[in-house]
Scaffold this active site. Structure first.
Site, PDB file in Angstrom:
ATOM      1  CB  SER A 291      -3.733  -4.376  -3.301  1.00  0.00           C
ATOM      2  OG  SER A 291      -4.622  -3.973  -3.462  1.00  0.00           O
TER       3      SER A 291
ATOM      4  CE1 TYR B 265     -12.913  -3.739  -1.876  1.00  0.00           C
ATOM      5  CE2 TYR B 265     -12.245  -4.418  -4.089  1.00  0.00           C
ATOM      6  CZ  TYR B 265     -12.136  -3.967  -2.749  1.00  0.00           C
ATOM      7  OH  TYR B 265     -10.768  -3.813  -2.420  1.00  0.00           O
ATOM      8  CD  GLU B 266     -13.734   1.170  -1.460  1.00  0.00           C
ATOM      9  OE1 GLU B 266     -13.524   2.044  -0.507  1.00  0.00           O
ATOM     10  OE2 GLU B 266     -12.626   1.030  -2.319  1.00  0.00           O
TER      11      GLU B 266
ATOM     12  CB  ALA C 236      -2.536  -6.713  -6.382  1.00  0.00           C
TER      13      ALA C 236
ATOM     14  CB  SER D  61      -9.038  -2.197  -9.270  1.00  0.00           C
ATOM     15  OG  SER D  61      -7.858  -2.537  -9.690  1.00  0.00           O
TER      16      SER D  61
ATOM     17  CG  HIS E 205      -5.966  -7.482   1.342  1.00  0.00           C
ATOM     18  ND1 HIS E 205      -5.937  -7.158  -0.058  1.00  0.00           N
ATOM     19  CD2 HIS E 205      -5.728  -6.332   1.873  1.00  0.00           C
ATOM     20  CE1 HIS E 205      -5.729  -6.002  -0.042  1.00  0.00           C
ATOM     21  NE2 HIS E 205      -5.696  -5.199   1.044  1.00  0.00           N
TER      22      HIS E 205
END
Ligand code: HPA
Length: 274
Positions: free
Chosen positions: A30, A85-86, A113, A214, A249
């Protein structure tokens, strides 16, 4: 496990468009998408045009493969990481890793991140991942793979996914360049919501230095496919309860942008010199 395996058709589609097969791959976290700017002679492929490539939906994540060169090294950057998570399976989310492996990538740099748990880490800290805790699945990332037991026992030697020798040389290189880095343990939480204070206290107790959503599936898949793996977290915020801000975010993306310069220099040197 046929769905989300890399097909000949997908490989051909990519190979028809690139000049050389890449040796080194980078998956960008990210706010770190612009790291790909260090590559010359770029060939950009939108991931949605690649047969069988799963779709990403997260804001700030463009789905692109950027092929190019850095000095004489052939690289590929993955912009727009896929997250479990998507709603994707682990197998779907690790499709890019298998694609890179099939294209011949031997060395994979995973960036992300992360929230800082170690009290010495402040936003902007760069942390080499020396090991991880899979807190999301409660089982092996590779559960479901159909392997004969003897094959499984051969991969057991890779129970440590990160290449510590490479990591040590990378840390040394950063020191020589005057870029300050730390190292630590990354804990994977599914997300997409941030943690509670109680969860962060538990993660600290478990020995985690940073938390994120991630990297762990990719590291396991890549090392199982024989790649050497380097993990690098950018601490974008103090984890919940350790700072006085509530998390969002945007903040994560902003800190990512701020450390971009150091990271770009570092990544470039890593690719050329290690
Ligand atoms: N928690 C989980 N994932 C993150 C964080 C966090 O605090 N910051 C960036 N990614």
């Amino acid at each position: 496990m046929n769905e989300f395996e890399v097909t000949e058709q997908a490989l051909e589609f990519v190979r028809e468009r690139i000049n050389d097969d890449p040796e080194t791959g980078l998956i960008l976290g990210s706010g770190l998408s612009d790291l790909a700017d260090v590559a010359h002679n770029q060939v950009v492929i939108e991931t949605e045009s690649i047969p069988g490539y799963p779709r990403s939906t997260v804001q700030g994540h463009k789905g692109r493969l950027i092929f190019g060169t850095i000095e004489d090294r052939k690289v590929v950057f993955v912009q727009g990481r896929l997250h479990v998570y998507e709603g994707l399976t682990v197998h779907a989310a690790t499709f890019p890793v298998r694609l890179l492996a099939e294209l011949g990538v031997k060395s994979l740099i995973l960036t992300n991140a992360a929230g800082g748990i170690n009290p010495r880490f402040s936003p902007g800290t760069l942390m080499w991942i020396t090991d991880h805790i899979n807190f999301s699945l409660g089982r092996s990332i590779r559960a479901g793979h159909t392997q004969a037991p003897e094959t499984a026992s051969r991969v057991r030697h890779k129970a440590h996914p990160y290449d510590l020798e490479w990591t040590g040389r990378a840390a040394e290189l950063a020191r020589e360049m005057g870029v300050q880095t730390e190292s630590g343990i990354y804990l994977w939480t599914l997300g997409p919501s941030y943690e509670t204070k109680a969860e962060i206290r538990m993660f600290a107790f478990l020995g985690a230095d940073a938390v994120g959503m991630s990297t762990v599936p990719e590291a396991v898949e890549a090392s199982a496919r024989g790649m050497r793996v380097l993990g690098l977290s950018t601490i974008t915020n103090l984890a919940t309860g350790l700072g006085d801000l509530s998390l969002n975010h945007e903040e994560v993306l902003e800190v990512g942008r701020q450390v971009q310069n150091d990271l770009q220099r570092l990544v470039r040197a890593l690719i050329v010199k290690t």
